[in-house]
Design a protein around this motif. Sequence first.
Motif, PDB file in Angstrom:
ATOM      1  N   ILE A  60     -25.193  53.204 -17.913  1.00  0.00           N
ATOM      2  CA  ILE A  60     -23.818  53.600 -18.233  1.00  0.00           C
ATOM      3  C   ILE A  60     -23.329  54.632 -17.222  1.00  0.00           C
ATOM      4  N   ALA A  61     -24.194  55.605 -16.886  1.00  0.00           N
ATOM      5  CA  ALA A  61     -23.785  56.649 -15.941  1.00  0.00           C
ATOM      6  C   ALA A  61     -23.459  56.036 -14.585  1.00  0.00           C
ATOM      7  N   VAL A  62     -24.303  55.099 -14.140  1.00  0.00           N
ATOM      8  CA  VAL A  62     -24.040  54.459 -12.850  1.00  0.00           C
ATOM      9  C   VAL A  62     -22.717  53.694 -12.903  1.00  0.00           C
ATOM     10  N   GLY A  63     -22.475  53.010 -14.033  1.00  0.00           N
ATOM     11  CA  GLY A  63     -21.221  52.275 -14.177  1.00  0.00           C
ATOM     12  C   GLY A  63     -20.016  53.203 -14.090  1.00  0.00           C
ATOM     13  N   LYS A  64     -20.102  54.342 -14.801  1.00  0.00           N
ATOM     14  CA  LYS A  64     -18.988  55.292 -14.772  1.00  0.00           C
ATOM     15  C   LYS A  64     -18.772  55.831 -13.373  1.00  0.00           C
ATOM     16  N   ALA A  65     -19.880  56.191 -12.729  1.00  0.00           N
ATOM     17  CA  ALA A  65     -19.762  56.734 -11.377  1.00  0.00           C
ATOM     18  C   ALA A  65     -19.147  55.698 -10.447  1.00  0.00           C
ATOM     19  N   ALA A  66     -19.559  54.431 -10.615  1.00  0.00           N
ATOM     20  CA  ALA A  66     -19.028  53.379  -9.757  1.00  0.00           C
ATOM     21  C   ALA A  66     -17.519  53.256  -9.949  1.00  0.00           C
ATOM     22  N   LEU A  67     -17.063  53.354 -11.207  1.00  0.00           N
ATOM     23  CA  LEU A  67     -15.623  53.275 -11.465  1.00  0.00           C
ATOM     24  C   LEU A  67     -14.880  54.404 -10.761  1.00  0.00           C
ATOM     25  N   VAL A  68     -15.390  55.623 -10.933  1.00  0.00           N
ATOM     26  CA  VAL A  68     -14.717  56.777 -10.332  1.00  0.00           C
ATOM     27  C   VAL A  68     -14.683  56.636  -8.816  1.00  0.00           C
ATOM     28  N   VAL A  69     -15.838  56.275  -8.256  1.00  0.00           N
ATOM     29  CA  VAL A  69     -15.921  56.228  -6.799  1.00  0.00           C
ATOM     30  C   VAL A  69     -15.051  55.108  -6.240  1.00  0.00           C
ATOM     31  N   SER A  70     -15.083  53.929  -6.866  1.00  0.00           N
ATOM     32  CA  SER A  70     -14.332  52.823  -6.251  1.00  0.00           C
ATOM     33  C   SER A  70     -12.832  52.982  -6.413  1.00  0.00           C
ATOM     34  N   PHE A  71     -12.366  53.469  -7.577  1.00  0.00           N
ATOM     35  CA  PHE A  71     -10.921  53.491  -7.794  1.00  0.00           C
ATOM     36  C   PHE A  71     -10.322  54.865  -7.521  1.00  0.00           C
ATOM     37  N   PHE A  72     -10.850  55.909  -8.180  1.00  0.00           N
ATOM     38  CA  PHE A  72     -10.259  57.229  -7.969  1.00  0.00           C
ATOM     39  C   PHE A  72     -10.470  57.715  -6.534  1.00  0.00           C
ATOM     40  N   MET A  73     -11.659  57.419  -5.992  1.00  0.00           N
ATOM     41  CA  MET A  73     -11.936  57.886  -4.632  1.00  0.00           C
ATOM     42  C   MET A  73     -11.558  56.836  -3.592  1.00  0.00           C
ATOM     43  N   HIS A  74     -10.930  55.756  -4.053  1.00  0.00           N
ATOM     44  CA  HIS A  74     -10.398  54.720  -3.148  1.00  0.00           C
ATOM     45  C   HIS A  74     -11.446  54.084  -2.268  1.00  0.00           C
ATOM     46  N   LEU A  75     -12.700  54.146  -2.681  1.00  0.00           N
ATOM     47  CA  LEU A  75     -13.731  53.564  -1.815  1.00  0.00           C
ATOM     48  C   LEU A  75     -13.509  52.061  -1.659  1.00  0.00           C
ATOM     49  N   LYS A  76     -12.924  51.458  -2.719  1.00  0.00           N
ATOM     50  CA  LYS A  76     -12.663  50.021  -2.706  1.00  0.00           C
ATOM     51  C   LYS A  76     -11.800  49.637  -1.504  1.00  0.00           C
ATOM     52  N   TRP A  77     -10.922  50.562  -1.107  1.00  0.00           N
ATOM     53  CA  TRP A  77      -9.978  50.239  -0.028  1.00  0.00           C
ATOM     54  C   TRP A  77     -10.360  50.886   1.292  1.00  0.00           C
TER      55      TRP A  77
END
Lengths: 576, 257, 132, 193
Positions: free
Chosen positions: C56-73
Amino acid sequence: MSEHGHELSFTEKYIFSVDHKVIGLQYMITSFIFLLIGFTMILIMRWQLAFPGTVIPIFGKLLPATFAPGGILGPTGYNQMGAMHGTIMVFLGIVPLAVGAFGNYVMPIQIGAPDMAFPRMNMLSYWVYLPGGILMLSSFLMPGGAAQSGWTSYPPLSVINPGQTVWLLSMVFLITSSLLGSMNFIVTVLNLRAPGMTLWRMPLFCWSQFVTAFILLLAFPPLEAAAILQLSDRVLHTSFFMPDGLVVAGQAAQYAGGGAVLLYQHLFWFLAHPEVYVLILPPFGIISEIIATNTRKPLFGYKEMVYAMMSIAAMSFLVWAHHMFLSGMSPALSNFFLITTMIISVPSVALLTCLILSLKGASIRFTTPMLFALSFLPMFGIGGLTGLPLGLTVTDIYLHDTYYVIGHFHYVVVTGSLMGLFGGVYHWFPKMFGRKMDDCLGKIHFWGSVIAMNGILMPMLVIGLQGQSRRLFDPTAQLHNLIGQPMHVLSTISAIALMLFQIPFIYNFFNSMFRGELVDSNPWKATTLDWDCPSPPPHGNFAKVPRVYRGPYEYSHPDHNEDWLPQSREHAEAAR
Amino acid sequence: MGNYSWLLPVQASSFAARIDLGLWIIHAAMILIFVLWTIFFAYLLVAYRQRDGHKAERIHIDHWKSLAPDAAVLFFELSVVALYVIPTWSSLKMSLPDEKDSIVVNIVAEQFNWNVHYPGPDGKFGKRSAALIDFSNPLGIDPTDPAGADDFVTVNDMHFPVGKPVLARLSSKDVIHSFFIPAFRIKQDAVPGMVVPLWFEPTLEGDYEVTCAQLCGVGHAIMRADVKVQSRTDYDRWFASMAPVKKAGPSGATEEW
Amino acid sequence: MNETTPSETASAAHHEDHEALYLKVFGMLCVLTALTVGVSYFHFPKPFGLLIGLAIAVGKAALVVSFFMHLKWEKALIYYVLGLTAFFAVFLFVLPIADFALITDRNVHDAHPAILDTGKTAHSEEKGGASH
Amino acid sequence: MSTETVAYENVGIPDGKLALWLFLASEIMLFGTLFTSYIILRTAAPAWPVGWEVLNVPLATLNTFILIASSVTIVTAHSRVQKRDQKGFSAFMALTVLLSFGFLIVKAVEYGVKFSHGIFPSTNIFYSIYFVMTGLHGLHVIVGIAWNLGLMWWAKNGGWDDKLFEGRVEYAGLYWHFVDVVWIFLFPALYLL
């Protein structure tokens, strides 16, 4: 940052300057002062080692009674100086000189940048380093004295000994400074290269700084964490590194227990082994520049060397526990680190091989910097070879923590790194001041230093093989050391000689600054961009941003009329 | 001292010769590599020095050939590792002699002494407790434990019989020390909070020296002890003389202080 | 000098409105937080509970990093830097932990015959099988 | 200086963003080390207190929500900068700072209760790691608050029209999200598992 047209005050120009060149010079002077301080400490210690229990000449009277009662060095003073010598030489001497001084001064001009990417951060990193260094030295004045648990600061000794708190605080300063510097270096190399300066056209010195910056960036934080944990053990009485049931001097220690002693060693060496490559890669870059310039031909295997540096850097993170074979670590895990240690020697051999093959077909000019660069090759060879029996678990059982280790890493760092850095000073001095250093004094400095250094270090390998432990205040307190005592005497005499041979260098440095032979902007007839701008380079370095057309080492180009073809020259001119 | 020379000390344990073999092989290789390399280096310096009528030329050297030294070094290292280092390391560190055939002792380091805890004639160690540590009982042996009644502790003085493996459990009371007997080629850190087993088999009668190889504080240099390797009968006589005669007493280990 | 580098303004060229997306991610994070706290009340057996909590922690971190930190883009270089870091971090995790896992037979705590704390169970020397 | 017209060789990522990600890489190593230490100390310990029995889970859960919410507000504030909505930016940034203060207050209450029960970092190894890890995280929160307050001040004093403003808000956000991610791992590690 300050713009053109506005007069800079003295403070802005020389003290809180944001110019990478001024900061580089600040680093250079400061780190040379620290090197001198660290060297003075070892002279005092060496006197005690060679002539235990005798009054130290000159310094004996100057040292306080807590250090040297009656002018004779005491064991507490010895341990303090030992710890501080290691710390100062590594963290305040060689690294700031290699990265802070040369990296700052030369790297931006070599890639054609007007300055570092973050000039103010650059200034900050110096102004964090200097207080850190002063704090480190001031720890001698604290009650209880300076750190006295070796530069490795192994707990529980470092937690129960006095003096370590200031050491740890100062380390936090130095680590912060390194982190700021390394971010700056990486961004500068990635984003501020002159047009045409692709990564594969960068001089090897820039590559070495780039790779080193990654090591600093990723290896220092674990030590920072370890320092924080140890600091909290000392200040908050936590017990991260304090196991159950410690009994110190017959008294149960006041710690809750439950800590893991070996954890600190893992974290420390996770930094400290890559740190060794921080010490050696920039000098490798420097001597590559010097050798390319003075052989008048392209370096052999430029790409091979870049890949070798990268693999050294990557592998350096996976070998750390070869410092811990006998620490009580799992013997099975030792085998893993044994293999990685053997593998990392391959890129180091590749670097040396490329540099020596670069001499083939050359027209070698034996200038002063070239002498330093050439001596680096065999001396670093000895350093590397003596690492072999230390990296093999079985022979390490006998040699671990003996003088052999000291001989080994001083061959790497002193006759290797330091000689490379001296070479760099002679090589880039004309760029920094527009004047050349005196050649005759330089040669006296070189031959004196190289012979004295071997006179110091070779005896250490011998007494190491005899089984003499390191960090002994008085070697004659142990029977099996008695036979090697003349070696200590030889080593000490050589150390004094080494100190004397630095006098021509110091005189030469300051004298040439004002009275040296005036030279043009490219006295060595070199190809890289640093020789394209005026000497000394003005603020902003280049009057017009240079454009780069070729790789860094186009010497003796067949289509060109001179034997050097600068990177910024658009076309080769046919020989007349 | 006849045990120490300008090179390695006398080989006084069963595996000293094996470690020395490695040291000699590697040093011979090192010196060979260095000499060959230096000759080549000197030749290059002389042959390609700057002089009149000599110009630098861009010589093409096959890059694959330049990798030959790397390959040779790697091959040499890996063969040393596979044929010598890993087998020797396994037999020294990863397997221990049988307790029944060995002299079993506890070696406890402290600032700046080596305490050796012998189990006494019954071969059993008494319980120990930190709370009982005082000047007369440096290891805090529990006097109420019958197993410990005949235990004895020596300080900076150890005796072992020749030709019998010694199994020592190494620990420390305060900081990290390192148990080093140059003549035995044995070294191991003594870490507080851990017990590290080590073994060695003395093969030569004589007096040797134990030193501390890890910086342990102000007295690091004076932290040494004597090892006496004796014949079986001498050792037995010494052992019998050390064991406490009376079983009862406020502290089982007071006799030798 | 960074202030004048043209690359500094390069990122301003393209940005879409992500605010609705941020709210969605926020919702998911809240649900996952509630889930991880809720699951902990069941006191699952250790390895299992550990795995769930970590996942769960990894999932949450992944969400924050990819969207809030714009890593996805982000550009590939950022991924390389993070990959390099992860590579070293893995060794920093695995090797010291392996060391401590491998030396449990010389237990860090209660196999200290020299100085056992009185409060703890005494270690019997006879059974102290130091051999592996 | 003539540099403005020249395109330096670059990797297409702004200097500041690149530096910030590099900084975060080093922070990953820093906190990674602390987590390694935590795992080692915990597995080596004969007994380890259960987080939810000795620590206040509801308060920590509240803090988790606060921190996640502040992540959303700061990323929205950045989005408002891109939309050139200064009011929105100020509101969301203020909200972020308020939430971070909220986090610190809750943390202070937790610490205070522990201290009043005579529990300190030196009590045992569990509290050692608890106080040091949350303390270091708290230090990062304080740095973040200072950073965000600085941006709010700068927005009112000429920063809003600076071409670097948007980037700097984004970098503050990146840092703040990282602080959030660290908490996402700290929370289960210390309180729940």
